[in-house]
Design an enzyme around this catalytic site. Sequence first.
Site, PDB file in Angstrom:
ATOM      1  N   LYS A 286       0.610  -1.207  -0.038  1.00 25.05           N
ATOM      2  CA  LYS A 286      -0.017   0.073   0.029  1.00 25.05           C
ATOM      3  C   LYS A 286       0.930   1.150   0.076  1.00 25.05           C
ATOM      4  CE  LYS A 286      -3.663  -0.513   2.368  1.00 25.05           C
ATOM      5  NZ  LYS A 286      -4.396  -0.900   3.892  1.00 25.05           N
TER       6      LYS A 286
ATOM      7  N   ARG B 245      -3.124   3.022   8.448  1.00 31.24           N
ATOM      8  CA  ARG B 245      -3.257   1.881   7.547  1.00 31.24           C
ATOM      9  C   ARG B 245      -2.546   1.058   7.680  1.00 31.24           C
ATOM     10  NH1 ARG B 245      -4.502   4.729   1.697  1.00 31.24           N
ATOM     11  NH2 ARG B 245      -5.872   2.884   1.610  1.00 31.24           N
TER      12      ARG B 245
ATOM     13  N   GLY C 175      -6.050 -10.882   6.791  1.00 30.80           N
ATOM     14  CA  GLY C 175      -6.447 -11.186   8.172  1.00 30.80           C
ATOM     15  C   GLY C 175      -5.843 -10.090   9.178  1.00 30.80           C
TER      16      GLY C 175
ATOM     17  N   MET D  16      -5.060  -5.999  10.827  1.00 30.35           N
ATOM     18  CA  MET D  16      -5.733  -5.016  11.243  1.00 30.35           C
ATOM     19  C   MET D  16      -6.509  -4.289  10.284  1.00 30.35           C
ATOM     20  SD  MET D  16      -4.627  -1.532  13.456  1.00 30.35           S
ATOM     21  CE  MET D  16      -5.137  -0.539  11.954  1.00 30.35           C
TER      22      MET D  16
ATOM     23  N   ARG E 250      -3.058  -1.245  -6.508  1.00 31.32           N
ATOM     24  CA  ARG E 250      -2.360  -2.147  -6.634  1.00 31.32           C
ATOM     25  C   ARG E 250      -2.937  -3.248  -7.759  1.00 31.32           C
ATOM     26  NH1 ARG E 250      -5.635  -4.541  -1.424  1.00 31.32           N
ATOM     27  NH2 ARG E 250      -7.623  -4.684  -2.369  1.00 31.32           N
TER      28      ARG E 250
ATOM     29  N   HIS F 179      -9.298 -41.818  -6.435  1.00 37.73           N
ATOM     30  CA  HIS F 179      -9.622 -42.289  -7.734  1.00 37.73           C
ATOM     31  C   HIS F 179     -10.537 -41.456  -8.606  1.00 37.73           C
ATOM     32  CE1 HIS F 179     -12.048 -44.873 -10.515  1.00 37.73           C
ATOM     33  NE2 HIS F 179     -10.523 -45.311 -10.901  1.00 37.73           N
TER      34      HIS F 179
ATOM     35  N   GLU G 247      10.044 -46.875 -12.348  1.00 33.81           N
ATOM     36  CA  GLU G 247       9.257 -46.770 -11.034  1.00 33.81           C
ATOM     37  C   GLU G 247       9.481 -47.276  -9.661  1.00 33.81           C
ATOM     38  OE1 GLU G 247       5.331 -47.826 -12.235  1.00 33.81           O
ATOM     39  OE2 GLU G 247       5.995 -49.334 -13.605  1.00 33.81           O
TER      40      GLU G 247
ATOM     41  N   SER H 261      10.666 -43.731 -19.230  1.00 34.32           N
ATOM     42  CA  SER H 261       9.697 -42.951 -18.571  1.00 34.32           C
ATOM     43  C   SER H 261       9.484 -43.129 -17.199  1.00 34.32           C
ATOM     44  CB  SER H 261       8.194 -43.388 -19.645  1.00 34.32           C
ATOM     45  OG  SER H 261       7.141 -42.528 -19.054  1.00 34.32           O
TER      46      SER H 261
ATOM     47  N   GLY I 160       7.654 -43.300 -14.009  1.00 33.91           N
ATOM     48  CA  GLY I 160       6.405 -43.422 -13.389  1.00 33.91           C
ATOM     49  C   GLY I 160       6.211 -43.010 -12.182  1.00 33.91           C
ATOM     50  N   THR I 161       5.956 -41.703 -12.020  1.00 33.74           N
ATOM     51  CA  THR I 161       6.396 -40.987 -10.631  1.00 33.74           C
ATOM     52  C   THR I 161       5.169 -41.146  -9.591  1.00 33.74           C
ATOM     53  OG1 THR I 161       5.495 -39.221 -11.520  1.00 33.74           O
ATOM     54  CG2 THR I 161       7.760 -39.024 -11.324  1.00 33.74           C
ATOM     55  N   ASN I 162       4.159 -41.744 -10.023  1.00 36.64           N
ATOM     56  CA  ASN I 162       3.228 -42.158  -9.026  1.00 36.64           C
ATOM     57  C   ASN I 162       3.787 -43.345  -8.040  1.00 36.64           C
ATOM     58  OD1 ASN I 162       1.789 -40.428 -10.305  1.00 36.64           O
ATOM     59  ND2 ASN I 162       0.171 -41.926 -11.115  1.00 36.64           N
ATOM     60  N   ASP I 163       4.132 -44.156  -8.791  1.00 31.24           N
ATOM     61  CA  ASP I 163       4.855 -45.560  -8.064  1.00 31.24           C
ATOM     62  C   ASP I 163       6.242 -45.235  -7.398  1.00 31.24           C
ATOM     63  OD1 ASP I 163       2.881 -47.544  -7.755  1.00 31.24           O
ATOM     64  OD2 ASP I 163       3.030 -48.155 -10.019  1.00 31.24           O
TER      65      ASP I 163
ATOM     66  N   CYS J 264       5.565 -40.004 -17.200  1.00 32.71           N
ATOM     67  CA  CYS J 264       4.181 -40.386 -17.423  1.00 32.71           C
ATOM     68  C   CYS J 264       3.152 -40.374 -16.083  1.00 32.71           C
ATOM     69  CB  CYS J 264       3.900 -41.504 -18.016  1.00 32.71           C
ATOM     70  SG  CYS J 264       4.571 -43.005 -17.374  1.00 32.71           S
TER      71      CYS J 264
ATOM     72  N   TYR K   1      10.335 -34.940 -22.351  1.00 29.10           N
ATOM     73  CA  TYR K   1       9.035 -34.531 -22.546  1.00 29.10           C
ATOM     74  C   TYR K   1       8.320 -34.866 -21.047  1.00 29.10           C
ATOM     75  CZ  TYR K   1       7.925 -39.472 -22.935  1.00 29.10           C
ATOM     76  OH  TYR K   1       7.881 -40.961 -22.780  1.00 29.10           O
TER      77      TYR K   1
HETATM   78  P1  ADP Z   1      -7.847  -2.121   3.131  1.00 31.44           P
HETATM   79  O1  ADP Z   1      -6.269  -2.582   3.158  1.00 31.44           O
HETATM   80  O2  ADP Z   1      -8.629  -2.950   4.197  1.00 31.44           O
HETATM   81  O3  ADP Z   1      -8.511  -1.774   2.016  1.00 31.44           O
HETATM   82  P2  ADP Z   1      -7.220   0.859   3.587  1.00 31.44           P
HETATM   83  O4  ADP Z   1      -6.276   1.061   4.474  1.00 31.44           O
HETATM   84  O5  ADP Z   1      -6.977   0.718   2.191  1.00 31.44           O
HETATM   85  O6  ADP Z   1      -7.674  -0.811   4.207  1.00 31.44           O
HETATM   86  O7  ADP Z   1      -8.542   1.613   3.869  1.00 31.44           O
HETATM   87  C1  ADP Z   1     -10.025   1.157   4.239  1.00 31.44           C
HETATM   88  C2  ADP Z   1     -10.767   2.445   3.622  1.00 31.44           C
HETATM   89  O8  ADP Z   1     -10.720   3.580   3.889  1.00 31.44           O
HETATM   90  C3  ADP Z   1     -10.382   2.396   1.852  1.00 31.44           C
HETATM   91  O9  ADP Z   1     -11.641   2.550   1.099  1.00 31.44           O
HETATM   92  C4  ADP Z   1      -9.660   3.572   1.834  1.00 31.44           C
HETATM   93  O10 ADP Z   1      -9.954   4.004   0.652  1.00 31.44           O
HETATM   94  C5  ADP Z   1     -10.242   4.727   2.912  1.00 31.44           C
HETATM   95  N1  ADP Z   1      -9.096   5.500   3.598  1.00 31.44           N
HETATM   96  C6  ADP Z   1      -8.043   5.170   3.767  1.00 31.44           C
HETATM   97  N2  ADP Z   1      -7.259   6.249   4.110  1.00 31.44           N
HETATM   98  C7  ADP Z   1      -8.159   7.283   3.963  1.00 31.44           C
HETATM   99  C8  ADP Z   1      -7.785   8.578   3.936  1.00 31.44           C
HETATM  100  N3  ADP Z   1      -6.702   9.331   4.386  1.00 31.44           N
HETATM  101  N4  ADP Z   1      -8.759   9.570   3.632  1.00 31.44           N
HETATM  102  C9  ADP Z   1     -10.063   8.883   3.037  1.00 31.44           C
HETATM  103  N5  ADP Z   1     -10.267   7.528   3.046  1.00 31.44           N
HETATM  104  C10 ADP Z   1      -9.305   6.962   3.306  1.00 31.44           C
HETATM  105 MG    MG Z   2      -7.621  -0.727   0.782  1.00 31.40          MG
END
Ligand code: ADP
Ligand code: MG
Length: 905
Positions: free
Chosen positions: A29, A99, A108, A110, A349, A471, A776, A795, A797-800, A862, A882
Site C-alpha cells: 500500500k 493504515r 487477516g 488490522m 495495486r 480415484h 518406477e 519413462s 512412472g512417478t506415481n509408483d 508419465c 517430455y
Molecule cells: P484495506 O486494506 O482494508 O482496504 P485501507 O487502508 O485501504 O484498508 O482503507 C480502508 C478504506 O478507507 C478504503 O476505502 C480507503 O480508501 C479509505 N481510506 C484510507 N485512508 C483514507 C484517507 N486518508 N482518507 C479517506 N479515505 C481513506
Molecule cells: Mg484498501
Amino acid sequence: MDKPKKYLYFFGAGKAEGKAAQRELLGGKGAGLHEMTRIGIPVPPGFTIITDVCTYYYAHRGRYPQGLQREVARGLGRVEKIMGRKFGDPKNPLLVSVRSGARESMPGMMDTVLNLGLNDQTVSGLIALTQNPRFAYDSYRRFVQMYGDVVLGLKPKDKDERDPFEIVLERKKRAQGARFDSDLSAQDLKEIVAEFKAEIKSKLGKDFPEDPHEQLWGAIGAVFGSWNNDRAIAYRELYHIPHTWGTAVNVQAMVFGNMGERCATGVAFTRNPATGEKHFYGEFLVNAQGEDVVAGVRTPRPIAELKEIMPQSHRELQRICKILEKRYKEMQDIEFTIENNRLWMLQTRTGKRTGFAAVRIAVDMVEERIISKEEALLRIEPEHLNQLLRPIFDEADKERAAKEGRILAKGLPAGPGAATGRVVFHAEDAEGWNQRGERVVLCRVETSPDDIRGMQAAQAILTARGGMTSHAALVARQMGKICVAGCEAVDIDYGRREMRVDDVLLREGDWLSVDGSTGEVIRGEVQTLPSEVLQVLIGGTLDPRSSKGYQQFAKLMKWADGVRRIGVRTNTDQPEQARVAMAFGTEGIGLCRTEHMFFEGDRIQAVREMILAEDESGRRRALAKLLPIQRRDFKEILEIMGELPVTIRTLDPPLHEFLPKTEKEIVELAQVMDVPVEALKNKVKVLQEFNPMLGHRGCRLGISYPEITEMQAQAIFEAACLLRQEGKNPFPEVMIPLVGSRQEFHVQRAIVERVAQETMKAFGVKLRYLIGTMIELPRACLVADEIAREAEFFSFGTNDLTQTCLGLSRDDAGKFLPSYIVHGLLPEDPFVSIDRDGVGALMRLALERGRKARRELEVGICGEHGGDPASVAFCHEIGLDYVSCSPYRVPIAKLAAAQASLRRG
Ligand code: ADP
Ligand code: MG
Ligand code: MG
C-alpha cells in the site's frame, strides 16, 4: 558514527521519498502511495513507517527504535504544513487515517482507522471549519467505533455475539425511525458517540483516549500488534508468507467522501477482473466513507453512473487509470475518494482476476504493446487455463440458488467446471440413464475402476470420501469431468438410493448441480454455459473467428510452443481422449495403458478366461480372443496420433483386479464360464495378495506368463503394420512396466523384439519403433546405466516411484499425509508435486546414469506429476525430453513448460 537509520518515508504535494519498487520497505500500500505521489497523481499527504520497525518492535518486546518518535513528529509537521491544519488543534484540526500494509495484501490483519484526531474539542473545530455538524459527528461516530474495535479490541467474542457498537447504532435508528445511517441527524450521532464511549468504559473499564497523540500511537501499536494475531498468522501459513516480513504503517491526511452530495468514495479496476474486458469497472457511493462500499451498508452504484453525476471527477479518474496502467503495465485495483468534487487517490495495486480475465488481459496487453509475449506467458498461472476449458455456471442463476438456500455443502474442488444433472448412485445407472438421454451426477461414497464407464457417462462426480488424488479425482481430471470429492457432509445410502446433507434429503432422479471450481454442491438446476474453447476445438460447434476467448487462448498456446523446450505428451487409452489431446496440440502419447481396454464390454470375459486357464495352452486360447480386440484398439489410437510417438505399456495390474469379488458375481461368472463355483473361488483366493502394490504385477506378469507380453506385442505391431500398409507412418513405443533389473528388461525386450521382427516380416513392411521401460522403482534408478544398455527410452512412472521411494502407499496415505503437510513435515503432497529432494534425486541419478550408457536415450515422465506446473518446471530443469499428462492438462503443461524455459533458460 553511522548515519542514524531512517524509519519514516514521507509523501505529499508531488514529492515522495519512496517508490514502487520498495514494497519490501514500504509494504504494498505504501509503495503505491509513494509512486502515485511521485508521478503527480493527487494523493493526500502522509508518511510510511517502514517494515523494519515492525521487526524491531517484535525483537524488542513492543518497543520502538530510537528516533522514531521524533521522525513521526516531523512527518506530522510536514503533513500539517501541506494541509494547512494542525493535528489536535481545537480550531483547525488535522485528521489522519492509520493504515496497515504488508508486502502482500493480507486480509487477516488490522483494519484501517479513519478520522483519527477527533475528540470533544476538535469536533467543534471541524464543525466551525465546514459548517457541517452532521458530517463532523458522522466522522466522529465512525472514528470511535473503528478505534474501539480495532485498537481497543471491543468486538464480539464469538460468532453468536452481536457487535456492541452495532447494537447501540441499531437502537438509535429504531428510536428515530431511521432506515440508514445517513438518515440520522447530527444530534443523534452526537449521542451515539457518547453512548459508544460509555460502552467502552463499561465493557473494558477504560476511557476512550481523548489525546490525539495517544490515539495515534495506540493505532500504530495496534497495526504492529496485528501482524501476529491468529488470523494473520493463519493467513501467512496458508499462503506461505514469511513471518519475518513485518508490516508497514501508513499515516495519511484524511479526505472526506462523507461531507455531502458532492462527495463520494469508491473502488475501481482498470479492466474487468472477471472477464478481462478493457473497460473501466467499479462501484461507488455518494456521501460515504471508505469501508462503506465493501461492507455493504448501502448498495453501491456502478461506476458508469459517476459519469452522470460528477462528470469531471469521472474523467479525471479515467485519466489516472490510464496513467497507472501504463506505469505498472498491469491491471490495477484502485480506491478513490471525492471531496467536494475533487478526486483523491488512496490506493493502487495489481488486481486479482479470474482465469478468463488473466488470459484476456495478458494477450490484450501484448497487442496494445504494453508488455512482451514473454511477460504475458509468465503472468498467467497455468492452472488458470482450466477455467477456459470448463463449462461454467451462469453466475446470476447461481446467486439466485444461494439466495434460496440451495447451496448444500462444500467438498474439494477436484475437477473444475460446472454441471447439473440428476442424482444416481451406481455406475450402471449412470450409463443407463445417460443412454436414455438424461444428464446425471454420479454420487458415490468413493469410486473404483469398475465405475469408469459410469463416470464417463455422468456429467459430474460427487464423492463423500477421498482427497484430491483419490480415484474419483484422478479419473475426473483425466476425463475432464467435473468433480467434487471428499464432501464429508454427504451421507449416502446406496440401499435406499438416497442421500442426506444435514436435513435435506435427495433421492435418485433429483436434480443436483456441482461446481467443481469451488467445491459447492447445489440442490436443483443451475444454468451452465459451455466453454468456448472446447466448442471450437472439440465440438466444432463454434466458428473460431467469432470467439475472442478461443482466439486469445490459441495465441497464448502458440507463444508457449514458441519458447518451451520440453515436449508435452498425453496419457490416454481412449480414442476420444486422444482426439481431444490432438486438438490441444499434444506431441504424442506418453502412456497408453492396456488394462482399461480389458474392462470394456464383453472383453473382460476373455480376460477372465485367460486368468483362470489351467495351463499355457488354455491361456493362449483366451489370449487369441483378445488379440483382435487389442489390435483394433491400438490401430485406432495409432491412426489418430499420425506419426507421433505412442507409448504403450504392457499389462501392469495384478490379475485379481480383473476377477469378480462378491459371492453373487462369482456364482454368475462360474455359470457363464461353465466352471465349478468352488474352483473359481479358489482361484480368486490364490491370487489374493497381502500387498498388491508390491506383488505379482508389472513385468513380473509377463515374466511368469510370456504369452501375455507376446500377444500384446503382436497386437501392437500388427496394428502398426496394417497402418503402414495403408501408407501411414505410425510410431509405437513399447514400454515394460515395473522393471528393477537389466535381466528383467532383457527377457521382456527379447519377446517384444522377436514379435516385432516376425510381424514386420510377415507384413513385408518396416516400422519405426522403440522398446523401453517405465522407471518406477528405486533400484531401477540405481542400475539405470545397466538398464539403458538395452532400453531405448525411460519413462518415469512417478506415481509408483513416489510410493516406492517414500515407502508410502497412496491409497492409505489419506489418513495421515494431510497432517504432515499442515505441520510442515512435508512441504507439499508428494503425489501432487514431485518430491524434489527424494524422488527428484532418484530421477536425476537415473537420468545421468542412463544417458551415460546411451547418449540418445529418450526420457520422459508419465506419472500424474506431468500435469503439475511445479513438477513440469522440475522436469525441464533436469533435462527430460517430455512430460505426459491427461489430455485436458496439455495446455497447462505447455504453459508451465514455457514458463520454465523463460525462468531457467
Ligand atoms: P484495506 O486494506 O482494508 O482496504 P485501507 O487502508 O485501504 O484498508 O482503507 C480502508 C478504506 O478507507 C478504503 O476505502 C480507503 O480508501 C479509505 N481510506 C484510507 N485512508 C483514507 C484517507 N486518508 N482518507 C479517506 N479515505 C481513506
Ligand atoms: Mg484498501
Ligand atoms: Mg479493511
